[in-house]
Design an enzyme around this catalytic site. Sequence first.
Site, mmCIF file in Angstrom:
data_model
loop_
_atom_site.group_PDB
_atom_site.id
_atom_site.type_symbol
_atom_site.label_atom_id
_atom_site.label_comp_id
_atom_site.label_asym_id
_atom_site.label_seq_id
_atom_site.Cartn_x
_atom_site.Cartn_y
_atom_site.Cartn_z
ATOM 1 N N ASP A 370 4.488 -34.748 6.796
ATOM 2 C CA ASP A 370 3.817 -35.425 7.903
ATOM 3 C C ASP A 370 4.376 -36.850 7.931
ATOM 4 O O ASP A 370 4.659 -37.427 6.878
ATOM 5 C CB ASP A 370 2.310 -35.451 7.656
ATOM 6 C CG ASP A 370 1.582 -36.228 8.734
ATOM 7 O OD1 ASP A 370 1.740 -35.886 9.917
ATOM 8 O OD2 ASP A 370 0.875 -37.190 8.382
ATOM 9 N N THR A 372 3.191 -40.029 9.581
ATOM 10 C CA THR A 372 2.343 -41.206 9.444
ATOM 11 C C THR A 372 1.554 -41.192 8.138
ATOM 12 O O THR A 372 0.797 -40.260 7.865
ATOM 13 C CB THR A 372 1.368 -41.307 10.627
ATOM 14 O OG1 THR A 372 2.107 -41.255 11.848
ATOM 15 C CG2 THR A 372 0.571 -42.588 10.561
ATOM 16 N N THR A 517 5.408 -34.789 13.433
ATOM 17 C CA THR A 517 4.748 -35.999 13.915
ATOM 18 C C THR A 517 4.199 -35.786 15.319
ATOM 19 O O THR A 517 4.751 -35.007 16.107
ATOM 20 C CB THR A 517 5.715 -37.204 13.916
ATOM 21 O OG1 THR A 517 5.027 -38.354 14.409
ATOM 22 C CG2 THR A 517 6.944 -36.949 14.766
ATOM 23 N N GLY A 518 3.125 -36.473 15.605
ATOM 24 C CA GLY A 518 2.574 -36.451 16.958
ATOM 25 C C GLY A 518 3.248 -37.468 17.855
ATOM 26 O O GLY A 518 2.995 -37.507 19.063
ATOM 27 N N LYS A 545 0.235 -28.047 13.893
ATOM 28 C CA LYS A 545 1.059 -28.241 12.696
ATOM 29 C C LYS A 545 1.224 -26.963 11.892
ATOM 30 O O LYS A 545 2.311 -26.663 11.387
ATOM 31 C CB LYS A 545 0.457 -29.349 11.825
ATOM 32 C CG LYS A 545 0.587 -30.737 12.435
ATOM 33 C CD LYS A 545 0.035 -31.815 11.517
ATOM 34 C CE LYS A 545 0.217 -33.202 12.125
ATOM 35 N NZ LYS A 545 -0.298 -34.273 11.241
ATOM 36 N N ASP A 564 -1.512 -35.779 4.282
ATOM 37 C CA ASP A 564 -2.590 -36.575 3.695
ATOM 38 C C ASP A 564 -3.795 -35.747 3.278
ATOM 39 O O ASP A 564 -4.743 -36.277 2.710
ATOM 40 C CB ASP A 564 -3.016 -37.699 4.637
ATOM 41 C CG ASP A 564 -3.596 -37.176 5.954
ATOM 42 O OD1 ASP A 564 -3.927 -35.981 6.031
ATOM 43 O OD2 ASP A 564 -3.720 -37.967 6.899
#
Length: 677
Positions: A370, A372, A517-518, A545, A564
Amino acid sequence: MELGNDSHMVHKPHKQAGHSEHEHTSHHEHMVGDFRKRFYISLVFTIPIFILSPMLQALVGIGDFLRFSGDVYVLFAFSSVVFFYGGYPFLKGLIDELKSMQPGMMTLIAVAITTAYGYSSVVVFGLAGKMFFWELASLIDIMLLGHWIEMKSVMGASRALEELAKLMPSDAHKLAPNGSVEDVPLEELRSGDKVLVRPGEKIPADGDVLEGHTSVSEAMLTGESKPVTKKSGDSVIGGSINGEGSMTVEVKKTGSDSFLAQVISLVREAQGSKSKTQNLANRAALWLTMIALGVGAITLFVWLAIMNQDFAFALERTVTVMVITCPHALGLAVPLVVAVSTALSASNGLLIRNRTAFEQARNIQAIIFDKTGTLTMGEFGVTDTVVLDSHLGENELLKYAASVEVHSEHPIARGIVSSSKETVSVEGFKAIPGKGAEGIVIGRKVSVVSPGYLREHNIDVSDDRIKNLAGQGKTVIFVMIDGELKGAIALADIVRPESKDAIKKLKAMGIKCMMLTGDNKQVAQWVSEEIGLDEYFADVLPHEKAAKVKQVQSRGLVVAMTGDGVNDAPALAQADVGIAIGAGTDVAVETADIVLVRSNPLDAVAIIGLARATYRKMVQNLWWATGYNAFAIPLAAGVLYSYGVILSPAAGAVLMSLSTVIVAINARLLRFVREKK
């Protein structure tokens, strides 16, 4: 055969860190002490057994001086003490293994010493034959010594856990509502209590800093050697060591809810959980036991019926076969490596929740990150500075902008301020709604504005450098001084310093590196090129995802997902190996197989490297254990008898014990493999 059966390593449910760890350690210390005591007492009784044994008397030529009426009965009495007292752990183990329908090492040893003792006893009371009392005593002595050494190795494998448990202080300085300080035992602390932590002291519980500014060493908890700065509002972990300043902490978690207790509990579960490799070793150990008993019977028959040797010689060969083929090394080959690897990983902030998935990590072919908060910091920072005035430097341009933005709480403003080395006071600060801010800095009017402000005032920007930055998806703001455009500052989610190194190392391990990523394609492409990714997926919504992970798996790749642990939960669950990174004190990330305490992509490299090194150690131990038995069985049966090579049961016991110790030492060497990496 399981470590729990062989070495009495019973894994009890975890309740409270200190209490459970004390029980665990005391149990092991008791076992070590028991084998040590039995060994020394048996050794004392072995001395007169050797002196009174007719065979050894004849060998040394002192039989005429030491023989006396009834000496064989004294010999029998001493041997009985060694058999029943020294051999008790093995006799008890035989009963336990037969009850559980899992005959193994204890069965072989017990059958061997019982056969030798029973036959020798019958000879004492009238049957013509040879007594095996000195062989029996030396065999039991060596087996006890081997178990003593082995148990010390097992204790050493869990030493990191014991060190973790010792991190907690015995009491805390609790603050009363009137401001007085009272020293109370840790068990009396409750959530919401306030405690004082003085310089150099251990923090007594997980909590938040209310007052004070200091640095804290979390090295033993997270593996991070550099002290971490703590101020009001920051979280602290119980067991970490306070640095130079005093602080007041509000307790949030105690006892079994604390970070340290959860770590110890997770490690316990991982060490006690079965692995596929361990199941293979257990089946091999069971079959080896059956083979040993079968070969022992065949050995007895061949030497008696075919080779026409006397019963005493044939029995000695049979006993040696059963002793030397004890699958002890095979039973310990995997569990000891498991114990070392899980304790080692925990002390470095790498927490294994799923043992099978951890072993699968060695086969990872693709890893998806991921973006961020994982590959990036999750906060704005300056990536590029474009100066349009040759009389102005980059640092000076940043200083002007940061001096204005220091009064703003906007994320972009904070990013500019944090990236500047210096700020100066500003006068007449004024926000320009939706467009930026301005103020007087060192006598000059400085405006920090958006592209919309420039369009509104028909200010043309034709610099290709700025266009390229905007094309990368970065946020570009402009700096005007005294009404003239002097430069531009580009900001983006800052790439972690370790990300590029982590990706480089993963690719060197043959692993494809990808990113979810978005963010839009331009941002994703910039991050991908910045750190050297193989592939990226942009504009991915949180619920999409898991589908992207499945898409990569459909290519036939073994996939790890690293995120995360909260927004990425479905993707972590879908992946072959789910790795939650940057979990901090929240180690109970249910969908993750592995929890990495720190927000450091290099820890993902470390856990995969550890998984590979752990598997290599398991394979090495299994090869040694099985290879040793393939060589030992024929030798013990007497295939080299015609060449004058013959093994006594005691010699067989030495080789068997040596094999076990080698396996234990090799498991401990995993620590040095990890340190070298």
